[in-house]
Design an enzyme around this catalytic site. Structure first.
Site, PDB file in Angstrom:
ATOM      1  CE1 TYR A   1       8.931 -34.355 -69.474  1.00 20.48           C
ATOM      2  CE2 TYR A   1       8.611 -31.993 -69.786  1.00 20.48           C
ATOM      3  CZ  TYR A   1       8.529 -33.119 -68.987  1.00 20.48           C
ATOM      4  OH  TYR A   1       8.045 -33.001 -67.706  1.00 20.48           O
TER       5      TYR A   1
ATOM      6  CE  LYS B   1      11.802 -34.525 -67.143  1.00 19.93           C
ATOM      7  NZ  LYS B   1      10.873 -33.458 -66.742  1.00 19.93           N
TER       8      LYS B   1
END
Length: 280
Positions: free
Chosen positions: A143, A173
């Protein structure tokens, strides 16, 4: 839920953690929330306990119970449930990763530790490697959100050789506006079948042009149907319609309700007519 070997793609709703007016988690509406996402928005993938879900403002026990509730309520309804397990403590992150595997999640994601920050790629990769090893059967996602973590290691640099260190690595992400970095991630890893999930909702169309395979975001909680239409327009190369969907003024609106629950930023955890503050 889908096999963990299936690549995560399309829209992924970054779920809100519903709260009562007293600031306690309202677990009772998560089943309703699942049905709303699937039936009203056409979104069948979720990202739990991330930034939108205030994961780092919850206790470890709360994070575990929230994850359990989403997995239980989403069974046979959702395709993939990814649990964010990032924490400042490596041990806590490993504990959360093990718990995600135990309850049957489809993947885990981790942000960079942001108090004592990793100052180079190797240190960050070693941290991620230790977390991923705690759940060796689950797909692992990084992330990338430098505006909040303050960790400025470029995602393109991080991805170079990462599967040699983390065999379960499946993608990232990417929650940053640096489209050059994102484009280089895609361009240099086309053969690896990574999931390139863009995390800045208002720039999704630009990211699709750069090669995004999906998106994780808060607005897909209430604009999922509209954003799916944008994805469909893009796929059929109707770029004018895709642009219109991206520029829909409703995309800037956050005060949207479903049934008894409000998704407003101020009262995003409001349920059954009550309004409650978030944890931050």
């Amino acid at each position: 839920m889908a096999s963990p070997k299936r690549r995560l793609q399309g829209l992924v709703a970054a779920t809100i953690t519903p709260m009562t007016e007293h600031g306690e988690i309202n677990f009772s509406v998560i089943g309703q929330y699942v049905d709303y996402l699937v039936e009203e928005q056409g979104v069948k993938n979720i990202f739990v306990n991330g930034t939108t879900g205030e994961g780092l403002s919850l206790s470890i026990s709360e994070r575990c119970r929230v994850a359990e509730e989403w997995v239980t309520r989403g069974r046979n309804k959702l395709d993939q449930i990814v649990i964010h397990v990032g924490a400042l403590s490596l041990k806590e992150s490993q504990e959360l990763a093990q718990h995600a595997a135990k309850i049957g999640a489809d993947g885990i994601a981790v942000i960079a530790p942001f108090f004592l920050k990793p100052w180079n790629k190797d240190i960050l990769v070693n941290f991620l490697k230790e977390v991923a090893a705690a759940a060796p059967a689950l797909p692992f996602y990084y992330y990338h959100i430098p505006a909040l973590t303050g960790v400025k290691i470029r995602a393109e640099e991080l991805l170079d050789g990462i599967q040699e260190k983390i065999p379960t690595f499946q993608g990232l992400k990417f929650s940053d506006t640096d489209l050059l970095d994102f484009g280089q991630c895609v361009d240099q890893n086309r053969q690896r079948q990574f999931a390139f999930l863009f995390g800045v909702d208002e720039q999704l169309l630009s990211a699709l042009v750069m090669g995004a395979t999906g998106a994780v975001g808060s607005t897909y909680n209430y604009l999922g149907k509209k954003t799916n239409q944008m994805l469909e327009a893009f796929e059929r190369k109707d770029f004018s319609s895709a642009l219109n969907y991206q520029e829909d003024p409703r995309g800037a609106a956050v005060n949207v309700s479903w049934s008894t629950a409000s998704l407003s930023r101020e009262g995003r955890a409001s349920l059954k007519g009550g309004t409650s503050p978030s944890r931050w």
